[in-house]
Design a protein around this motif. Structure first.
Motif, PDB file in Angstrom:
ATOM      1  N   GLN A  88      58.148   9.019  44.766  1.00  0.00           N
ATOM      2  CA  GLN A  88      57.059   8.533  45.614  1.00  0.00           C
ATOM      3  C   GLN A  88      57.500   7.346  46.454  1.00  0.00           C
ATOM      4  O   GLN A  88      57.221   7.274  47.638  1.00  0.00           O
ATOM      5  N   ARG A  89      58.198   6.421  45.784  1.00  0.00           N
ATOM      6  CA  ARG A  89      58.531   5.189  46.502  1.00  0.00           C
ATOM      7  C   ARG A  89      59.639   5.356  47.522  1.00  0.00           C
ATOM      8  O   ARG A  89      59.615   4.754  48.583  1.00  0.00           O
ATOM      9  N   PHE A  90      60.653   6.152  47.171  1.00  0.00           N
ATOM     10  CA  PHE A  90      61.843   6.141  48.020  1.00  0.00           C
ATOM     11  C   PHE A  90      62.110   7.419  48.803  1.00  0.00           C
ATOM     12  O   PHE A  90      62.885   7.411  49.738  1.00  0.00           O
ATOM     13  N   LEU A  91      61.525   8.530  48.383  1.00  0.00           N
ATOM     14  CA  LEU A  91      61.890   9.771  49.052  1.00  0.00           C
ATOM     15  C   LEU A  91      60.738  10.380  49.839  1.00  0.00           C
ATOM     16  O   LEU A  91      60.941  10.936  50.912  1.00  0.00           O
ATOM     17  N   ALA A  92      59.512  10.257  49.312  1.00  0.00           N
ATOM     18  CA  ALA A  92      58.396  10.952  49.932  1.00  0.00           C
ATOM     19  C   ALA A  92      58.014  10.348  51.289  1.00  0.00           C
ATOM     20  O   ALA A  92      57.511  11.045  52.156  1.00  0.00           O
ATOM     21  N   GLY A  93      58.265   9.064  51.499  1.00  0.00           N
ATOM     22  CA  GLY A  93      57.924   8.425  52.769  1.00  0.00           C
ATOM     23  C   GLY A  93      58.781   8.967  53.906  1.00  0.00           C
ATOM     24  O   GLY A  93      59.782   9.651  53.675  1.00  0.00           O
ATOM     25  N   SER A  94      58.396   8.622  55.138  1.00  0.00           N
ATOM     26  CA  SER A  94      59.158   9.169  56.263  1.00  0.00           C
ATOM     27  C   SER A  94      60.409   8.333  56.515  1.00  0.00           C
ATOM     28  O   SER A  94      61.393   8.809  57.034  1.00  0.00           O
ATOM     29  N   ARG A 136      66.779  19.140  42.564  1.00  0.00           N
ATOM     30  CA  ARG A 136      65.367  19.176  42.961  1.00  0.00           C
ATOM     31  C   ARG A 136      65.169  18.332  44.217  1.00  0.00           C
ATOM     32  O   ARG A 136      64.574  18.766  45.189  1.00  0.00           O
ATOM     33  N   TRP A 137      65.684  17.095  44.173  1.00  0.00           N
ATOM     34  CA  TRP A 137      65.518  16.213  45.324  1.00  0.00           C
ATOM     35  C   TRP A 137      66.267  16.736  46.541  1.00  0.00           C
ATOM     36  O   TRP A 137      65.810  16.623  47.669  1.00  0.00           O
ATOM     37  N   HIS A 138      67.409  17.295  46.298  1.00  0.00           N
ATOM     38  CA  HIS A 138      68.210  17.814  47.408  1.00  0.00           C
ATOM     39  C   HIS A 138      67.475  18.954  48.125  1.00  0.00           C
ATOM     40  O   HIS A 138      67.536  19.073  49.350  1.00  0.00           O
ATOM     41  N   GLN A 139      66.794  19.800  47.349  1.00  0.00           N
ATOM     42  CA  GLN A 139      66.047  20.909  47.948  1.00  0.00           C
ATOM     43  C   GLN A 139      64.877  20.390  48.774  1.00  0.00           C
ATOM     44  O   GLN A 139      64.513  20.971  49.779  1.00  0.00           O
ATOM     45  N   LYS A 140      64.299  19.284  48.311  1.00  0.00           N
ATOM     46  CA  LYS A 140      63.061  18.814  48.917  1.00  0.00           C
ATOM     47  C   LYS A 140      63.267  17.827  50.074  1.00  0.00           C
ATOM     48  O   LYS A 140      62.496  17.810  51.014  1.00  0.00           O
ATOM     49  N   TYR A 141      64.288  17.000  49.973  1.00  0.00           N
ATOM     50  CA  TYR A 141      64.446  15.919  50.955  1.00  0.00           C
ATOM     51  C   TYR A 141      65.828  15.941  51.584  1.00  0.00           C
ATOM     52  O   TYR A 141      66.829  16.143  50.883  1.00  0.00           O
ATOM     53  N   SER A 142      65.831  15.697  52.890  1.00  0.00           N
ATOM     54  CA  SER A 142      67.130  15.749  53.564  1.00  0.00           C
ATOM     55  C   SER A 142      68.003  14.563  53.131  1.00  0.00           C
ATOM     56  O   SER A 142      69.211  14.677  53.032  1.00  0.00           O
ATOM     57  N   TRP A 201      72.900  16.258  27.489  1.00  0.00           N
ATOM     58  CA  TRP A 201      71.517  16.351  27.971  1.00  0.00           C
ATOM     59  C   TRP A 201      71.351  15.510  29.246  1.00  0.00           C
ATOM     60  O   TRP A 201      70.764  15.953  30.223  1.00  0.00           O
ATOM     61  N   ILE A 202      71.932  14.291  29.220  1.00  0.00           N
ATOM     62  CA  ILE A 202      71.823  13.400  30.382  1.00  0.00           C
ATOM     63  C   ILE A 202      72.390  14.070  31.632  1.00  0.00           C
ATOM     64  O   ILE A 202      71.772  14.081  32.697  1.00  0.00           O
ATOM     65  N   LEU A 203      73.575  14.676  31.461  1.00  0.00           N
ATOM     66  CA  LEU A 203      74.223  15.309  32.614  1.00  0.00           C
ATOM     67  C   LEU A 203      73.383  16.458  33.154  1.00  0.00           C
ATOM     68  O   LEU A 203      73.201  16.599  34.371  1.00  0.00           O
ATOM     69  N   ARG A 204      72.856  17.280  32.235  1.00  0.00           N
ATOM     70  CA  ARG A 204      72.066  18.434  32.682  1.00  0.00           C
ATOM     71  C   ARG A 204      70.817  17.958  33.412  1.00  0.00           C
ATOM     72  O   ARG A 204      70.486  18.449  34.481  1.00  0.00           O
ATOM     73  N   GLU A 205      70.162  16.961  32.815  1.00  0.00           N
ATOM     74  CA  GLU A 205      68.917  16.460  33.407  1.00  0.00           C
ATOM     75  C   GLU A 205      69.193  15.824  34.779  1.00  0.00           C
ATOM     76  O   GLU A 205      68.467  16.070  35.743  1.00  0.00           O
ATOM     77  N   ALA A 206      70.260  15.037  34.859  1.00  0.00           N
ATOM     78  CA  ALA A 206      70.577  14.359  36.131  1.00  0.00           C
ATOM     79  C   ALA A 206      70.903  15.396  37.213  1.00  0.00           C
ATOM     80  O   ALA A 206      70.482  15.255  38.364  1.00  0.00           O
TER      81      ALA A 206
END
Ligand code: C2E
Ligand code: MG
Ligand code: MG
Length: 705
Positions: free
Chosen positions: A689-695, A521-527, A510-515
């Motif tokens: 929010q803290r580490f990825l959403a900012g510029s 998800r993050w890769h799609q959204k943030y460079s 489960w951990i592996l699938r979730e990670a």
């Protein structure tokens, strides 16, 4: 032919009589020489300077300057010192022969010349001269080399007298050489001189090179180490080269300590203990005797750690270690050595062990175990607190309870858990029917199953930063279990139970699938999406088809392998080396990166790591935590960083909580840090929010999370 190479040797032929010269020229040319003719002594010297001949033939009675004067002239010129000069003298003219030698001639030839032997004479004179020149050349080269070497070179003759001595250039110089002729005993302390002489004898006997190491203390008590290598020379003299190996020795000692000793207590660690017991088992098989393995776990030690902090916990562990070592070393009261325990080892955490051999019956074992218990139960005072530490002790015995160290350790552990189940603070012998699962264990297992069904697990993420740039480079996924009331149960409490019950396999899945889902998800959204690190427990590694589980998780999430890092423990590397390497290679080839977690606490040495295709090392939190307080921890951190760099591994320091720790690590060129200094593990949304959403994805270190 005198000449063997393409170039013909030149000979200067100085004879006044034209006819005699011509005859001689023919003979010399027949012998393969190029002839320069001159008819007086001065001409001979001039021709010598201009043509650099391989040989000079001078008649003794030359005009202008006779042969003797010409010979002296040639010898005086820089190249003439070693040139072969033959003097032509009348047969029976002893006086000329004497004068020729006095003038420095190499040899003489009598006239009338015996043409049969003439060519041979020339050949030998030329060969000897060439050999001499070759030797001179080697000698000069050796001199230059020896003086350029940092090593000390000592040449000794058959009577052990030093005939040549180059002092070398050392950081900690060796004692100065005595004036005049000397022996090694006049130069080095007696015990070293004795070992030196022994080494010399061995070389003489065997003809093979031998080396020895020795140590010298300077006036401040600083110890320096040296290695002397001995070889035999052709003339039976001995050549010894001494190099300074202090740095190498220190590094060796540090690595040994790291590999075989527990950092906190200075006791041997699990690996050292296994070596020891292995040796005892070998002996026991030969002598048909028994060996007992005694495992000691402190009761409720965790409470000391949790309530009073690790510093006090560590202090208590140190006192326990000291007491244990003392009580185990004591002999039986009757003074007989009927029980010989090996030294105490720390297996990890609050777990200690020792082995007993040569005992008569189990009563002896029980009495030793009880004596140890009595010693430990006495109150310990530490930092103003008084503690009573009680031990639960489990014992297994070779051969009845196991054939190997692993089996004996496992079964002593089982017995120890039984002692705990039976109310703690007691001794238990292993018996085959024991089961490791206590009632508590069963309840936890049931709850874990429920949690898995109800999706009560969650992953939190803790950032990893590149120290130099402050850039976010990764995140470690850490599991959290939210109980019925909504509070988080830390993994330290339930992961061991999950491992013991086998539930770690579905939970790990489960951990592996979730990670992987989160990574994608993050890769799609943030460079600048971070690579996500997932902890893999050894059960998962060995009991499941990890390759397939990992690939499936990546595939289902649509995530690239390069987004995933696996954190493995040292214990995984210790098991089945070939299988592990194959598995790691497979994973690495897909693009997944591999890190060793909690490095320094296990039993692998850095040199051992070389065999595995890993990318990164995480220095255990315990070393980082102690950086400011303990020199040892600082030394170990620097050593790990330096050697990891040599192996081309990325180094990540875990548990960085303060700016001085980060500063120290930066100065040591540690690559990445992870810890509360920057942020605690956070739920995915908060992390985002803290580490990825900012510029900006660069962060200044020093803002505590
Ligand atoms: P670990 O893999 O070495 O994880 C690092 C632990 O150190 C985490 O504890 C983290 O919260 C804690 N930590 C990080 N920075 C600091 C700091 O600055 N100070 C202090 N005091 N602690 C810090 P956590 O989350 O309680 O995890 C404990 C251990 O449980 C982990 O050690 C890992 O061995 C295991 N674990 C956690 N999650 C998983 C998982 O998903 N799978 C498996 N198999 N094991 C896990
Ligand atoms: Mg980890
Ligand atoms: Mg760790």
């Amino acid at each position: 032919m005198i000449n063997s190479g393409d170039e013909r040797d030149v000979v200067v032929l100085a004879i006044a009589d034209q006819a005699a010269r011509s005859v001689m020229r023919v003979e010399l040319e027949k012998a393969g020489l190029t002839v320069i003719e001159v008819d007086d002594g001065r001409g001979a010297c001039k021709a010598f300077r201009e043509h650099n001949p391989a040989l000079v033939l001078l008649a003794h009675d030359l005009p202008v300057q006779d042969g003797f004067a010409a010979c002296v002239g040639i010898r005086r010129s820089p190249r003439g010192v070693a040139a072969p000069v033959l003097m032509l003298v009348p047969d029976g003219d002893v006086d000329s022969v004497r004068r020729a030698y006095r003038a420095g001639a190499t040899d003489y030839i009598v006239s009338p010349i015996d043409w049969l032997v003439f060519a041979h004479r020339l050949r030998y004179v030329l060969r000897a001269s060439k050999d001499y020149q070759r030797l001179r050349h080697i000698e000069i080269k050796n001199d230059v080399l020896l003086n350029a070497l940092p090593d000390c070179v000592v040449v000794l003759d058959r009577d052990d007298m030093v005939t040549d001595f180059v002092p070398g250039q050392f950081k900690s110089p060796l004692p100065a050489q005595p004036d005049g002729p000397f022996r090694i005993g006049d130069w080095l302390p007696a015990s070293i001189a004795q070992a030196w002489t022994n080494a010399q004898r061995t070389v003489c006997r065997s003809g093979k090179p031998v080396s020895m190491e020795f140590a010298l203390d300077d006036l401040d008590g600083r110890r320096s180490y040296y290695e002397a290598r001995f070889t035999q020379s052709i003339d039976d003299s001995i050549v010894a080269t001494v190099s300074e190996i202090t740095d190498r020795k220190r590094a060796d000692q540090r690595i040994r300590r790291l590999a075989f000793y527990d950092n906190l207590t200075g006791l041997p660690n699990r690996q050292a203990f296994r070596h020891q017991v292995d040796g005892l088992l070998r002996d026991a098989r030969e002598t048909d005797s028994r060996v007992a393995v005694v495992c000691i776990d402190l009761d409720n030690f965790k409470r000391i750690n949790d309530t009073l902090g690790h510093t006090i916990g560590d202090g208590v562990l140190r006192s326990v270690a000291e007491r244990l070592s003392k009580s185990v070393r004591r002999r039986s009261d009757c003074g007989r050595e009927d029980e010989i325990p090996t030294g105490v080892a720390r297996l990890g955490g609050d777990e200690f062990a020792f082995a007993i051999h040569d005992f008569d019956d189990d009563g002896v074992l029980r009495s030793i175990a009880e004596r140890v218990g009595d010693q430990l139960r006495k109150p310990v005072t530490h930092a103003g607190h008084e503690f009573v530490v009680t031990p639960s002790i489990g014992i297994s015995v070779f051969p009845e309870d196991g054939e190997s160290v692993e089996e004996l350790l496992k079964n002593a552990d089982v017995a120890m858990y039984q002692a705990k189940d039976a109310g703690r603070d007691r001794v238990r012998f292993y018996s085959g029917t024991m089961s490791i699962r206590s009632m508590h264990g069963l309840a936890l297992e049931r709850d874990l199953r429920k949690a898995l069904d109800r999706d009560a697990f969650e992953l939190h993420y803790q950032p990893k930063l590149e120290l130099e740039s402050g850039k976010l480079v990764g995140a470690e996924a850490l599991i959290r279990w939210q109980d019925e009331e909504g509070s988080f149960i830390p993994p330290g409490t339930f992961i061991p139970a999950a491992e013991e019950s086998g539930l770690i396999i579905p939970i790990g899945d489960w951990i592996l699938r979730e990670a992987c889902r989160q990574a994608n998800r993050w890769h799609q959204k943030y460079s600048a999406a971070p690579r996500i690190a997932v902890n893999i427990s050894s059960q998962q590694f060995y009991q499941s088809d990890l390759q397939q589980t990992v690939m499936k998780a990546l595939f289902e999430a649509g995530a690239r392998p390069s987004l995933l890092q696996l954190e493995l423990t040292e214990s995984i590397l210790m098991r089945d080396v070939d299988k592990t390497i194959a598995m790691l290679e497979y994973l690495k080839n897909t693009g997944i990166t591999l890190a060793i977690d909690d490095f320094g606490t296990g039993y692998s040495s850095l040199s051992y790591l070389k065999r595995f295709p890993i990318d990164a090392l995480k220095i255990d939190r315990s070393f980082v935590m102690d950086l400011e307080a303990s020199n040892d921890s600082a030394t170990i951190c620097s050593a790990i960083i330096a050697m990891a760099r040599e192996l081309g591994l990325t180094v990540i320091a875990e548990g960085v909580e303060t700016i001085p720790q980060a500063d120290f690590l930066r100065a040591q060129e540690c690559d990445q840090i992870q810890g509360y200094l920057f942020s605690k593990p956070l739920p995915a949304t908060e992390f985002e929010q803290r580490f990825l959403a900012g510029s900006d994805t660069r962060f200044a270190l020093g803002t505590a999370g």
